[in-house]
Scaffold this active site. Structure first.
Site, PDB file in Angstrom:
ATOM      1  CD  GLU A  68       5.163  17.638  37.230  1.00 25.64           C
ATOM      2  OE1 GLU A  68       4.123  18.297  37.297  1.00 25.64           O
ATOM      3  OE2 GLU A  68       5.321  16.558  37.826  1.00 25.64           O
TER       4      GLU A  68
ATOM      5  CB  CYS B 186      11.892  10.985  39.168  1.00 23.67           C
ATOM      6  SG  CYS B 186      10.365  10.420  38.402  1.00 23.67           S
TER       7      CYS B 186
ATOM      8  CB  CYS C  47       1.351  10.286  29.689  1.00 25.35           C
ATOM      9  SG  CYS C  47       1.704   8.518  29.582  1.00 25.35           S
TER      10      CYS C  47
ATOM     11  CB  CYS D 206      -2.956   5.866  34.218  1.00 21.39           C
ATOM     12  SG  CYS D 206      -1.763   4.804  33.402  1.00 21.39           S
TER      13      CYS D 206
ATOM     14  CB  CYS E 251      -1.723   9.348  36.011  1.00 23.86           C
ATOM     15  SG  CYS E 251      -0.216  10.235  35.606  1.00 23.86           S
TER      16      CYS E 251
ATOM     17  CD  GLU F  99       5.325   2.971  28.513  1.00 24.06           C
ATOM     18  OE1 GLU F  99       4.680   2.790  29.549  1.00 24.06           O
ATOM     19  OE2 GLU F  99       6.449   2.438  28.297  1.00 24.06           O
TER      20      GLU F  99
ATOM     21  CB  SER G  80       8.867   2.949  35.333  1.00 23.43           C
ATOM     22  OG  SER G  80       7.572   2.669  35.750  1.00 23.43           O
TER      23      SER G  80
ATOM     24  CB  CYS H  79       3.838  11.818  37.968  1.00 22.85           C
ATOM     25  SG  CYS H  79       4.057  11.907  36.221  1.00 22.85           S
TER      26      CYS H  79
HETATM   27  S1  SF4 Z   1       0.889   6.762  35.275  1.00 25.16           S
HETATM   28 FE1  SF4 Z   1       2.603   6.831  33.838  1.00 25.16          FE
HETATM   29  S2  SF4 Z   1       1.808   5.739  32.035  1.00 25.16           S
HETATM   30 FE2  SF4 Z   1       0.022   6.268  33.265  1.00 25.16          FE
HETATM   31  S3  SF4 Z   1      -0.688   8.252  32.428  1.00 25.16           S
HETATM   32 FE3  SF4 Z   1       0.707   8.685  34.151  1.00 25.16          FE
HETATM   33  S4  SF4 Z   1       2.712   8.991  33.193  1.00 25.16           S
HETATM   34 FE4  SF4 Z   1       1.415   7.892  31.718  1.00 25.16          FE
END
Ligand code: SF4
Length: 346
Positions: free
Chosen positions: A95, A108, A115, A119, A122, A160, A191, A333
């Protein structure tokens, strides 16, 4: 895609110079080709009209310009535009989002497909890592969002960025260079969840970008519950690396704190966060959670967000509440990708 060709959007002037020497173009054509790629943003060699037809055919054999296809575009009522891009065969999708605000246009971008950090709050992390993007794919996202309008870039999309360090820093060179997109170092933000070794390395990178640390919890215990990679590095080590980043670059660190209702938004946790903020030059960005259908977290109440901010401000911490953008589209995201694939496989 013909893999013998190179992605034009990952070339530096020295690469173009070598290429045009090889095909017998005069040295001054190097600058012309670089301009066509990054300033005029052509999508084919054929558009390079100041190069002879014969040489264009030779260049055509060596370069390609785009490898993504836009599967879906969403536009929010606040002007935010979100694009779901698929790469090559279509299985890999990322995205890219353009957020307009007060004369600024922020892109962005994603650094990986999925990823590895996973997290717990997320959507991008749900499926884990599917692959890393290369330099051209990172730059191409900015082009897809309308590079000429873009004033700021944040690496806050999927992935990341510091675990794809080489590609991300090379892409930053192109985004920052006067011959590239010319976006100032201060206007580029990386970030990270906090990889101390990579932060130290970034401190020695010659383009002093803004560093944002996704902290999200005021202590290691809670942080490990939210961010699985937190088990690799205690907050203390990460903040030490951030402090060194400030010393090396003079750039204040932005601490990103995603407020999850009832999880990390209590007043006592705000006080704990103040303690951490006192250890380095930083400002705090409070972000209200955008719900993800498959996950149980809830958006914090407005009143609680204000109380949390008040504690920080009273303690002298420069704190902002980040405006929620694109709430009427798939704002979190990774959410657009998940929704798109659920719909198309139903
Ligand atoms: S918040 Fe960022 S680091 Fe954490 S899983 Fe989502 S994309 Fe990855």
């Amino acid at each position: 895609m013909n893999t013998s060709k190179e992605h034009a959007l990952e070339l530096f002037p020295r690469d173009v110079d070598a290429l045009i020497a090889e095909i017998g173009l005069p040295a001054f054509a190097g600058k012309q080709v670089i301009d066509w790629i990054y300033k005029k943003q052509v999508t084919s060699v054929d558009e390079m009209t100041n190069i002879s037809k014969e040489k264009r055919l030779l260049l055509e054999e060596r370069l390609f310009f785009r490898r993504s296809k836009c599967l879906k575009t969403q536009k929010a009522s606040d002007g935010t535009i979100k694009k779901l891009l698929s790469w090559d065969t279509g299985e890999k999708q990322t995205e890219a989002v353009m957020i307009p605000a007060k004369g600024r246009y922020t892109a962005c971008v994603s650094s990986q497909v999925g990823c590895p950090v996973k997290c717990t709050f997320c959507a991008s992390g749900i499926g884990g890592l599917e692959g890393s993007l290369d330099v051209g794919q990172i730059v191409e996202q900015v082009m897809a969002l309308g590079a000429n309008d873009i004033t700021n870039i944040v690496f806050m999309g999927m992935g990341e960025p510091l675990s794809n360090y080489t590609a991300v820093t090379r892409a930053i060179r192109i985004l920052n260079a006067p011959w590239g997109l010319g976006i100032g170092a201060r206007k580029i933000t990386v970030s990270t969840v906090g990889l101390p070794v990579a932060i130290e390395k970034l401190a020695n990178f010659d383009i002093p970008v803004t560093l944002a640390l996704s902290l999200h919890a005021p202590n290691d215990e809670l942080r490990k519950e939210l961010i699985p990679w937190a088990r690799f590095s205690p907050i203390e080590d990460i903040l030490k690396a951030c402090s060194n980043y400030f010393d090396a670059t003079g750039r204040e660190i932005t601490l990103e704190y995603l407020l999850l209702g009832g999880v990390n938004d209590r007043t006592a946790q705000a006080k704990e966060l103040v303690g951490l903020c006192k250890t380095l030059r930083c400002n705090v960005n409070l972000i209200r959670y955008n719900e993800v259908a498959e996950l149980d977290y809830v958006r914090p109440k407005t009143e609680q967000v204000r109380r949390f901010q008040e504690v920080l401000v009273k303690a002298g911490v420069n704190t902002h509440i980040r405006a929620s953008r694109g709430r009427d589209i798939s704002a979190a995201c990774g959410q657009l990708k998940r929704e798109y694939n659920q719909i198309t496989t139903e």
